[in-house]
Every structure is written in structure tokens, then in C-alpha cells.
Enzyme design. Structure first.
Site, PDB file in Angstrom:
ATOM      1  N   ASP A  40     -56.439  52.033 -36.799  1.00 43.81           N
ATOM      2  CA  ASP A  40     -57.602  51.178 -37.020  1.00 43.81           C
ATOM      3  C   ASP A  40     -57.220  50.279 -38.187  1.00 43.81           C
ATOM      4  O   ASP A  40     -57.314  50.684 -39.343  1.00 43.81           O
ATOM      5  CB  ASP A  40     -58.832  52.026 -37.344  1.00 43.81           C
ATOM      6  N   GLU A  45     -56.214  48.828 -32.709  1.00 41.25           N
ATOM      7  CA  GLU A  45     -57.423  48.087 -32.384  1.00 41.25           C
ATOM      8  C   GLU A  45     -57.127  46.596 -32.400  1.00 41.25           C
ATOM      9  O   GLU A  45     -56.537  46.087 -33.345  1.00 41.25           O
ATOM     10  CB  GLU A  45     -58.552  48.406 -33.361  1.00 41.25           C
ATOM     11  N   ASP A  86     -62.840  55.185 -40.900  1.00 39.13           N
ATOM     12  CA  ASP A  86     -61.581  54.560 -40.471  1.00 39.13           C
ATOM     13  C   ASP A  86     -60.685  55.584 -39.773  1.00 39.13           C
ATOM     14  O   ASP A  86     -60.004  55.262 -38.804  1.00 39.13           O
ATOM     15  CB  ASP A  86     -60.834  53.969 -41.674  1.00 39.13           C
TER      16      ASP A  86
END
Length: 175
Positions: free
Chosen positions: A7, A68, A141
Site C-alpha cells: 500500500d 495499489e 496501511d
């Protein structure tokens, strides 16, 4: 399949490692958050992120990396840092010779919760349940990185098998 999910973020970059196969529950290997100090020079922050991700790839030996995909945000400064961190994550996978796949937040949400509109709390709850954890991974996160890795095992594993089958069919048909 062992997947390292990232992420991306310049101040906080979540990293999660899971093992699994499509259609089955995944197993948690580890999760981390890589922090950089916003007061530091950008080049040093990116270097720290690069070294940390390379170390984690070397330590955990994933078979693929899921990152991501950066999407448009209202805050240009935030999206720039996220995009830079994303590039470092993609590079870490490529440098190790690993396949790298990117997923939008809604793809990850749909894969993990069944709804592309799930909120952070729903995502964290599902990651906790799917990995059979005693408590939710923190900070968010880390949970997001684990969700990316789960998404890749379930979607990317199938996608990779389909691509390999299509490639075999093309090569077989070309003879």
C-alpha cells in the site's frame, strides 16, 4: 503462492506478505509499515523506501508483488508522493525478477469484502477474519497491504493461470 502486497505511501508505506491459493483462506506471513520523515529530503525518503522494500523482498522471497494503483486524488501533493512510492514498489518487484500487478482500491475492496464500496473498517475486519487473526493489523496501511496481497492471491493467481494457458495455446497453435 506467496505474495508481497504494498500500500504505497511516502510517509507510511504498508507491506503485507501472505501465502495462499485461489479460493482458499490465505495465511499471514508478516506485515510492516515503512515510515519516512516528511522533513527529510525527498531523495533520502525514496532511497529508504527502496532499501526497505528490497530487504523485505529478499527476506520473504515472494513469488509476486501486488501494488495499489495510484488513482486521482484532490490533493496533488499527496498523489505525487503516493505515485513516487508506488514506482519504488513496482521497481522492487521488477528488480527481483518478480511479476508485479497493480490493483485499484475498488478492485481490492471487491475481492476482499464483496463490495467495491467497502470502508476502511469493513476492509480491516475482513482482513482480520480472512487471515484468522486475533486482532486487526495496525495501522490501516498494514491492513490495506494485506488486503492487496489477498486480492492478488485470489484474483491475480487465477489471472496468471489464464494468461499462462493462453500463452501455451498461442505457442501450440503457432507450430
Amino acid at each position: 503462492m506467496r505474495v508481497l502486497g504494498v500500500d504505497p505511501g511516502l510517509t507510511r508505506c504498508g507491506v503485507g506478505v501472505v501465502e495462499g491459493v485461489p479460493g482458499r483462506p490465505c495465511t499471514l506471513i508478516a506485515y510492516y509499515v515503512i515510515y519516512t520523515d516528511p522533513a527529510d529530503d525527498l531523495a533520502l525518503r525514496l532511497l529508504h523506501l527502496d532499501r526497505s522494500l528490497n530487504d523485505l523482498v529478499a527476506e520473504h522471497q515472494p513469488e509476486s508483488v501486488a501494488v495499489e494503483r495510484v488513482f486521482s486524488q484532490h490533493n496533488v501533493r499527496t498523489v505525487m508522493g503516493t505515485a513516487q512510492a508506488s514506482g519504488i514498489a513496482v521497481l522492487a518487484g521488477a528488480r527481483a525478477g518478480l511479476p508485479v500487478q497493480t490493483y485499484t482500491p475498488s478492485e481490492v475492496k471487491a475481492a476482499v469484502t464483496g463490495s467495491g464500496q467497502a470502508d476502511k473498517a469493513q476492509m480491516t475486519a475482513m482482513v482480520t477474519r480472512l487471515l484468522r487473526l486475533a486482532e486487526p493489523p495496525k495501522p490501516a496501511d498494514a491492513a490495506d497491504a494485506l488486503a492487496l496481497a489477498i486480492c492478488h492471491v485470489w484474483r491475480g493467481g487465477t489471472r496468471s493461470k489464464l494468461a499462462a494457458a493462453a500463452d501455451r495455446a498461442r505457442r501450440g497453435g503457432a507450430r
